[in-house]
Design a protein around this motif. Structure first.
Motif, PDB file in Angstrom:
ATOM      1  N   LYS A   1     -11.614  -3.393   0.377  1.00  0.00           N
ATOM      2  CA  LYS A   1     -11.937  -2.518   1.502  1.00  0.00           C
ATOM      3  C   LYS A   1     -12.528  -1.201   1.021  1.00  0.00           C
ATOM      4  CE  LYS A   1      -8.422  -4.162   4.649  1.00  0.00           C
ATOM      5  NZ  LYS A   1      -7.366  -3.739   5.568  1.00  0.00           N
ATOM      6  N   LYS A   2     -13.564  -0.765   1.700  1.00  0.00           N
ATOM      7  CA  LYS A   2     -14.152   0.547   1.427  1.00  0.00           C
ATOM      8  C   LYS A   2     -13.343   1.600   2.169  1.00  0.00           C
ATOM      9  CE  LYS A   2     -18.596  -1.545   0.760  1.00  0.00           C
ATOM     10  NZ  LYS A   2     -19.575  -1.164  -0.145  1.00  0.00           N
ATOM     11  N   ILE A   3     -13.538   2.851   1.794  1.00  0.00           N
ATOM     12  CA  ILE A   3     -12.729   3.956   2.316  1.00  0.00           C
ATOM     13  C   ILE A   3     -12.706   3.989   3.847  1.00  0.00           C
ATOM     14  CG2 ILE A   3     -14.560   5.712   2.229  1.00  0.00           C
ATOM     15  CD1 ILE A   3     -11.025   6.450   1.062  1.00  0.00           C
ATOM     16  N   ASP A   4     -13.837   3.688   4.484  1.00  0.00           N
ATOM     17  CA  ASP A   4     -13.886   3.769   5.951  1.00  0.00           C
ATOM     18  C   ASP A   4     -13.265   2.555   6.637  1.00  0.00           C
ATOM     19  OD1 ASP A   4     -15.894   2.030   5.191  1.00  0.00           O
ATOM     20  OD2 ASP A   4     -17.441   2.936   6.458  1.00  0.00           O
ATOM     21  N   GLU A   5     -12.794   1.593   5.855  1.00  0.00           N
ATOM     22  CA  GLU A   5     -12.126   0.411   6.402  1.00  0.00           C
ATOM     23  C   GLU A   5     -10.606   0.484   6.235  1.00  0.00           C
ATOM     24  OE1 GLU A   5     -15.407  -3.028   5.495  1.00  0.00           O
ATOM     25  OE2 GLU A   5     -14.265  -2.272   3.774  1.00  0.00           O
ATOM     26  N   ILE A   6     -10.118   1.560   5.649  1.00  0.00           N
ATOM     27  CA  ILE A   6      -8.692   1.708   5.350  1.00  0.00           C
ATOM     28  C   ILE A   6      -8.076   2.703   6.326  1.00  0.00           C
ATOM     29  CG2 ILE A   6      -7.009   2.392   3.585  1.00  0.00           C
ATOM     30  CD1 ILE A   6      -9.235   1.679   1.500  1.00  0.00           C
ATOM     31  N   THR A   7      -6.892   2.369   6.844  1.00  0.00           N
ATOM     32  CA  THR A   7      -6.234   3.255   7.808  1.00  0.00           C
ATOM     33  C   THR A   7      -4.829   3.633   7.338  1.00  0.00           C
ATOM     34  OG1 THR A   7      -5.418   1.349   9.049  1.00  0.00           O
ATOM     35  CG2 THR A   7      -7.490   2.315   9.792  1.00  0.00           C
ATOM     36  N   VAL A   8      -4.424   4.845   7.690  1.00  0.00           N
ATOM     37  CA  VAL A   8      -3.067   5.305   7.390  1.00  0.00           C
ATOM     38  C   VAL A   8      -2.079   4.359   8.079  1.00  0.00           C
ATOM     39  CG1 VAL A   8      -1.399   7.168   7.748  1.00  0.00           C
ATOM     40  CG2 VAL A   8      -3.754   7.709   7.078  1.00  0.00           C
ATOM     41  N   GLY A   9      -1.044   3.976   7.352  1.00  0.00           N
ATOM     42  CA  GLY A   9      -0.036   3.072   7.893  1.00  0.00           C
ATOM     43  C   GLY A   9      -0.254   1.617   7.515  1.00  0.00           C
TER      44      GLY A   9
ATOM     45  N   HIS B   1      -5.316  -6.754  -3.340  1.00  0.00           N
ATOM     46  CA  HIS B   1      -5.121  -6.718  -1.890  1.00  0.00           C
ATOM     47  C   HIS B   1      -5.416  -5.378  -1.207  1.00  0.00           C
ATOM     48  CE1 HIS B   1      -3.262 -10.620  -2.381  1.00  0.00           C
ATOM     49  NE2 HIS B   1      -2.412 -10.108  -3.254  1.00  0.00           N
ATOM     50  N   LEU B   2      -4.891  -4.295  -1.721  1.00  0.00           N
ATOM     51  CA  LEU B   2      -4.950  -3.023  -0.990  1.00  0.00           C
ATOM     52  C   LEU B   2      -5.302  -1.869  -1.913  1.00  0.00           C
ATOM     53  CD1 LEU B   2      -4.437  -1.719   1.805  1.00  0.00           C
ATOM     54  CD2 LEU B   2      -2.094  -1.323   1.111  1.00  0.00           C
ATOM     55  N   PRO B   3      -6.524  -1.427  -1.985  1.00  0.00           N
ATOM     56  CA  PRO B   3      -7.716  -1.818  -1.219  1.00  0.00           C
ATOM     57  C   PRO B   3      -8.353  -3.139  -1.655  1.00  0.00           C
ATOM     58  CG  PRO B   3      -7.943   0.444  -2.051  1.00  0.00           C
ATOM     59  CD  PRO B   3      -6.746  -0.165  -2.698  1.00  0.00           C
ATOM     60  N   GLY B   4      -8.074  -3.624  -2.857  1.00  0.00           N
ATOM     61  CA  GLY B   4      -8.602  -4.916  -3.269  1.00  0.00           C
ATOM     62  C   GLY B   4      -9.595  -4.816  -4.414  1.00  0.00           C
TER      63      GLY B   4
ATOM     64  N   LYS C   1      -2.794   7.238  -6.419  1.00  0.00           N
ATOM     65  CA  LYS C   1      -4.078   7.692  -5.868  1.00  0.00           C
ATOM     66  C   LYS C   1      -5.110   6.675  -6.318  1.00  0.00           C
ATOM     67  CE  LYS C   1      -3.079  12.578  -5.512  1.00  0.00           C
ATOM     68  NZ  LYS C   1      -3.152  12.657  -4.074  1.00  0.00           N
ATOM     69  N   VAL C   2      -5.759   6.063  -5.337  1.00  0.00           N
ATOM     70  CA  VAL C   2      -6.641   4.943  -5.604  1.00  0.00           C
ATOM     71  C   VAL C   2      -8.042   5.225  -5.082  1.00  0.00           C
ATOM     72  CG1 VAL C   2      -7.000   2.468  -5.208  1.00  0.00           C
ATOM     73  CG2 VAL C   2      -4.677   3.358  -5.430  1.00  0.00           C
ATOM     74  N   LEU C   3      -9.039   4.893  -5.894  1.00  0.00           N
ATOM     75  CA  LEU C   3     -10.436   4.969  -5.473  1.00  0.00           C
ATOM     76  C   LEU C   3     -10.843   3.577  -4.995  1.00  0.00           C
ATOM     77  CD1 LEU C   3     -11.814   6.902  -8.565  1.00  0.00           C
ATOM     78  CD2 LEU C   3     -11.247   7.865  -6.342  1.00  0.00           C
ATOM     79  N   PRO C   4     -11.082   3.403  -3.701  1.00  0.00           N
ATOM     80  CA  PRO C   4     -11.540   2.105  -3.221  1.00  0.00           C
ATOM     81  C   PRO C   4     -12.952   1.803  -3.736  1.00  0.00           C
ATOM     82  CG  PRO C   4     -10.805   3.491  -1.403  1.00  0.00           C
ATOM     83  CD  PRO C   4     -10.896   4.353  -2.623  1.00  0.00           C
ATOM     84  N   PRO C   5     -13.394   0.562  -3.621  1.00  0.00           N
ATOM     85  CA  PRO C   5     -14.746   0.257  -4.079  1.00  0.00           C
ATOM     86  C   PRO C   5     -15.790   0.990  -3.236  1.00  0.00           C
ATOM     87  CG  PRO C   5     -13.759  -1.644  -2.962  1.00  0.00           C
ATOM     88  CD  PRO C   5     -12.693  -0.598  -3.077  1.00  0.00           C
TER      89      PRO C   5
END
Length: 145
Positions: free
Chosen positions: A11-19, A79-82, A140-144
């Motif tokens: 998942k890219k940053i704009d596809e990830i939601t808090v919770g 899996h998260l973000p993958g 702290k993770v950097l998504p793709p």
């Protein structure tokens, strides 16, 4: 892009939601311990020698914390973000030992999404049998991209 056939990017940053959450269960088996010890050449008797461990306050061999950390980082990568994500920082506290053959429940939950910096804070909590908490922390993770 070089990905294994059928592998999807995470998942890219704009596809990830808090919770957003991921829960997984892992049982620590001999094969896992032997692979770790073979790869790292770590011969700490506290991890492998039942006779030695019996003389310590733990009374039995421990699972190396780096193995537990590996289960967590693998969950981030898979899996998260993958796939394609990268851990930039981690702060994990190992509250209680995990022993050979124990089963641990791990929960990862997105705590914060910083779109500007492309960083996701993922809270980690792990417990073993009888709800004994063994790990807690934040990655702290950097998504793709």
């Amino acid at each position: 892009m070089l990905l294994r056939k059928g592998t999807k990017i995470g998942k890219k940053i704009d596809e990830i939601t808090v919770g957003e959450r991921l829960q997984l269960t892992e049982k620590i088996e001999d094969k896992d311990l032997l692979l770790y010890l073979g790869l790292t050449n770590d011969s700490n008797p506290l991890y492998v020698q039942h006779d030695y461990a019996a003389q310590t306050p733990y009374k039995r061999p421990l699972v190396p914390i780096i193995m537990l950390n590996g289960i967590i980082t693998s969950a981030i990568s898979k899996h998260l973000p993958g796939p394609g994500s990268h851990i930039r920082e981690q702060n994990l506290v190992y509250l209680e030992p995990v022993f050979h053959y124990e089963t641990i429940e791990i929960v990862l939950e997105v705590q914060h999404v910083d779109v500007h910096s492309n960083v996701v804070d993922i809270y980690v909590k792990a417990s073993k049998e009888k709800n004994i908490q063994v790990i807690e922390g934040v990655l702290k993770v950097l998504p793709p991209d």
